[in-house]
Design a protein around this motif. Structure first.
Motif, PDB file in Angstrom:
ATOM      1  N   GLY A  32       0.832  -1.198   0.000  1.00 11.33           N
ATOM      2  CA  GLY A  32       0.000   0.000   0.000  1.00 11.33           C
ATOM      3  C   GLY A  32       0.866   1.247   0.000  1.00 11.33           C
ATOM      4  N   ASP A  33       0.446   2.259   0.763  1.00  8.23           N
ATOM      5  CA  ASP A  33       1.178   3.526   0.816  1.00  8.23           C
ATOM      6  C   ASP A  33       2.622   3.357   1.278  1.00  8.23           C
ATOM      7  N   LEU A  34       2.877   2.318   2.063  1.00  6.29           N
ATOM      8  CA  LEU A  34       4.240   2.115   2.588  1.00  6.29           C
ATOM      9  C   LEU A  34       5.262   1.937   1.477  1.00  6.29           C
ATOM     10  N   ALA A  35       4.796   1.550   0.291  1.00  6.72           N
ATOM     11  CA  ALA A  35       5.712   1.323  -0.828  1.00  6.72           C
ATOM     12  C   ALA A  35       6.529   2.578  -1.155  1.00  6.72           C
ATOM     13  N   VAL A  36       5.979   3.759  -0.861  1.00  2.78           N
ATOM     14  CA  VAL A  36       6.730   4.989  -1.187  1.00  2.78           C
ATOM     15  C   VAL A  36       8.018   5.098  -0.373  1.00  2.78           C
ATOM     16  N   LEU A  37       8.062   4.407   0.760  1.00  9.08           N
ATOM     17  CA  LEU A  37       9.263   4.491   1.609  1.00  9.08           C
ATOM     18  C   LEU A  37      10.415   3.620   1.095  1.00  9.08           C
ATOM     19  N   LYS A  38      10.133   2.861   0.044  1.00  9.18           N
ATOM     20  CA  LYS A  38      11.190   2.019  -0.520  1.00  9.18           C
ATOM     21  C   LYS A  38      12.414   2.859  -0.934  1.00  9.18           C
ATOM     22  N   SER A  39      12.152   4.079  -1.365  1.00 11.77           N
ATOM     23  CA  SER A  39      13.244   4.905  -1.883  1.00 11.77           C
ATOM     24  C   SER A  39      14.244   5.337  -0.812  1.00 11.77           C
ATOM     25  N   VAL A  40      13.906   5.187   0.479  1.00 10.91           N
ATOM     26  CA  VAL A  40      14.873   5.597   1.514  1.00 10.91           C
ATOM     27  C   VAL A  40      16.109   4.703   1.515  1.00 10.91           C
ATOM     28  N   ARG A  41      15.993   3.514   0.903  1.00  7.17           N
ATOM     29  CA  ARG A  41      17.136   2.594   0.912  1.00  7.17           C
ATOM     30  C   ARG A  41      18.374   3.208   0.248  1.00  7.17           C
ATOM     31  N   ASP A  42      18.163   4.225  -0.576  1.00  6.86           N
ATOM     32  CA  ASP A  42      19.296   4.895  -1.224  1.00  6.86           C
ATOM     33  C   ASP A  42      19.944   5.939  -0.311  1.00  6.86           C
ATOM     34  N   PHE A  43      19.333   6.151   0.860  1.00  5.54           N
ATOM     35  CA  PHE A  43      19.848   7.166   1.793  1.00  5.54           C
ATOM     36  C   PHE A  43      19.991   6.541   3.180  1.00  5.54           C
ATOM     37  N   PRO A  44      21.182   5.991   3.480  1.00  9.98           N
ATOM     38  CA  PRO A  44      21.377   5.238   4.729  1.00  9.98           C
ATOM     39  C   PRO A  44      20.928   5.978   5.993  1.00  9.98           C
ATOM     40  N   VAL A  45      21.091   7.286   6.024  1.00  9.97           N
ATOM     41  CA  VAL A  45      20.682   8.048   7.209  1.00  9.97           C
ATOM     42  C   VAL A  45      19.167   7.978   7.385  1.00  9.97           C
ATOM     43  N   ARG A  46      18.442   7.947   6.255  1.00 14.60           N
ATOM     44  CA  ARG A  46      16.982   7.921   6.277  1.00 14.60           C
ATOM     45  C   ARG A  46      16.416   6.544   6.604  1.00 14.60           C
ATOM     46  N   VAL A  47      17.208   5.517   6.375  1.00 10.28           N
ATOM     47  CA  VAL A  47      16.738   4.157   6.663  1.00 10.28           C
ATOM     48  C   VAL A  47      16.384   4.052   8.148  1.00 10.28           C
ATOM     49  N   LYS A  48      17.212   4.651   8.993  1.00 11.34           N
ATOM     50  CA  LYS A  48      16.949   4.614  10.448  1.00 11.34           C
ATOM     51  C   LYS A  48      15.653   5.331  10.790  1.00 11.34           C
ATOM     52  N   CYS A  49      15.394   6.443  10.101  1.00 10.37           N
ATOM     53  CA  CYS A  49      14.147   7.193  10.344  1.00 10.37           C
ATOM     54  C   CYS A  49      12.936   6.313  10.021  1.00 10.37           C
ATOM     55  N   ALA A  50      12.975   5.681   8.849  1.00 16.51           N
ATOM     56  CA  ALA A  50      11.832   4.872   8.402  1.00 16.51           C
ATOM     57  C   ALA A  50      11.658   3.632   9.266  1.00 16.51           C
ATOM     58  N   ALA A  51      12.778   3.072   9.748  1.00 11.92           N
ATOM     59  CA  ALA A  51      12.737   1.802  10.481  1.00 11.92           C
ATOM     60  C   ALA A  51      12.385   1.969  11.957  1.00 11.92           C
ATOM     61  N   LEU A  52      12.568   3.163  12.486  1.00  8.92           N
ATOM     62  CA  LEU A  52      12.470   3.404  13.931  1.00  8.92           C
ATOM     63  C   LEU A  52      11.215   2.820  14.594  1.00  8.92           C
ATOM     64  N   CYS A  53      10.053   3.199  14.111  1.00 12.10           N
ATOM     65  CA  CYS A  53       8.827   2.774  14.789  1.00 12.10           C
ATOM     66  C   CYS A  53       8.575   1.274  14.599  1.00 12.10           C
ATOM     67  N   TRP A  54       9.076   0.717  13.494  1.00  7.17           N
ATOM     68  CA  TRP A  54       8.902  -0.717  13.264  1.00  7.17           C
ATOM     69  C   TRP A  54       9.740  -1.512  14.264  1.00  7.17           C
ATOM     70  N   GLN A  55      10.919  -0.979  14.583  1.00  7.40           N
ATOM     71  CA  GLN A  55      11.751  -1.632  15.588  1.00  7.40           C
ATOM     72  C   GLN A  55      11.106  -1.495  16.967  1.00  7.40           C
ATOM     73  N   ALA A  56      10.475  -0.352  17.222  1.00  9.36           N
ATOM     74  CA  ALA A  56       9.770  -0.164  18.490  1.00  9.36           C
ATOM     75  C   ALA A  56       8.594  -1.136  18.585  1.00  9.36           C
ATOM     76  N   LEU A  57       7.894  -1.349  17.487  1.00  6.15           N
ATOM     77  CA  LEU A  57       6.782  -2.299  17.486  1.00  6.15           C
ATOM     78  C   LEU A  57       7.285  -3.710  17.763  1.00  6.15           C
ATOM     79  N   SER A  58       8.422  -4.036  17.178  1.00  7.85           N
ATOM     80  CA  SER A  58       9.009  -5.354  17.411  1.00  7.85           C
ATOM     81  C   SER A  58       9.322  -5.553  18.903  1.00  7.85           C
ATOM     82  N   LYS A  59       9.898  -4.523  19.510  1.00 10.15           N
ATOM     83  CA  LYS A  59      10.188  -4.580  20.951  1.00 10.15           C
ATOM     84  C   LYS A  59       8.901  -4.725  21.759  1.00 10.15           C
ATOM     85  N   ALA A  60       7.867  -3.980  21.362  1.00 11.14           N
ATOM     86  CA  ALA A  60       6.588  -4.019  22.075  1.00 11.14           C
ATOM     87  C   ALA A  60       5.994  -5.425  22.006  1.00 11.14           C
ATOM     88  N   LEU A  61       6.061  -6.040  20.824  1.00  8.69           N
ATOM     89  CA  LEU A  61       5.492  -7.397  20.675  1.00  8.69           C
ATOM     90  C   LEU A  61       6.293  -8.418  21.477  1.00  8.69           C
TER      91      LEU A  61
END
Ligand code: ZN
Length: 141
Positions: A108-137
Motif C-alpha cells: 500500500g502507501d508504505l511502498a513509497v518508503l522504498k526509496s529511503v534505501r538509497d539514503f542510509p541516514v533515512r533508513v533509520k528514520c523509516a525503520a524506527l517505529c517498526w523496531q519499536a513495534l518489534s520490541k513491544a510485541l
C-alpha cells in the motif's frame, strides 16, 4: 503521477495529520525508540486482545519520514495478529534495508518508503517505529 510527487503527497499527508497519534504517558508506553542522528523519538502504546493488536498509539516527535512511517505502520497493523504484524515488520525492514522487494500492492502507501534505501541516514528514520513495534510485541507476546 510521477513517483516523486506520489512520495511527497503520501509522506506529507501522514506527517501533517498522523493517524493513531496521541499522548502516551511514560508509564503506559509499551516501547520507545530514538534515532539521535536525526532527533526522532517515539513512544508506542500497544494493546493485545485475543492475540490481535486491538489498540496502537504513538507519541513523540520526528522528521517527516519517521512520523509518516509510524502513522502508516499503525494503520497497517491495527487488528492484525502478532504473527501477521511480525511478518509485516520483517518485510518492511527488509525493504528499506534493500534486502527484499515486496510487491507494491501488498505494501500500500508504505511502498513509497522504498526509496529511503538509497539514503542510509533515512533508513533509520523509516525503520524506527517498526523496531519499536518489534520490541513491544516481544514484551507482550
Ligand atoms: Zn528522522
Amino acid at each position: 503521477m510521477a513517483f516523486e510527487d506520489l512520495y511527497r503527497e503520501v509522506i506529507l499527508k501522514h506527517f501533517k495529520k498522523p493517524q493513531n497519534f496521541g499522548p502516551v504517558a511514560d508509564e503506559e508506553a509499551t516501547a520507545e525508540d530514538e534515532n539521535p542522528t536525526c532527533g526522532d523519538h517515539f513512544k508506542l502504546l500497544v494493546v493485545l486482545a485475543a492475540g490481535r493488536i486491538s489498540e496502537i498509539r504513538f507519541d513523540g516527535r520526528g522528521c517527516a519520514i519517521s512520523t509518516s512511517s509510524c502513522s502508516m505502520m499503525t494503520e497497517r497493523v491495527l487488528g492484525k495478529t502478532v504473527a501477521e504484524a511480525r511478518a509485516m515488520i520483517s518485510e518492511f525492514l527488509g525493504m528499506v534495508q534493500g534486502k527484499c522487494d515486496p510487491a507494491d500492492e501488498h505494501l500500500g502507501d508504505l511502498a513509497v518508503l522504498k526509496s529511503v534505501r538509497d539514503f542510509p541516514v533515512r533508513v533509520k528514520c523509516a525503520a524506527l517505529c517498526w523496531q519499536a513495534l518489534s520490541k513491544a510485541l516481544d514484551k507482550l507476546a
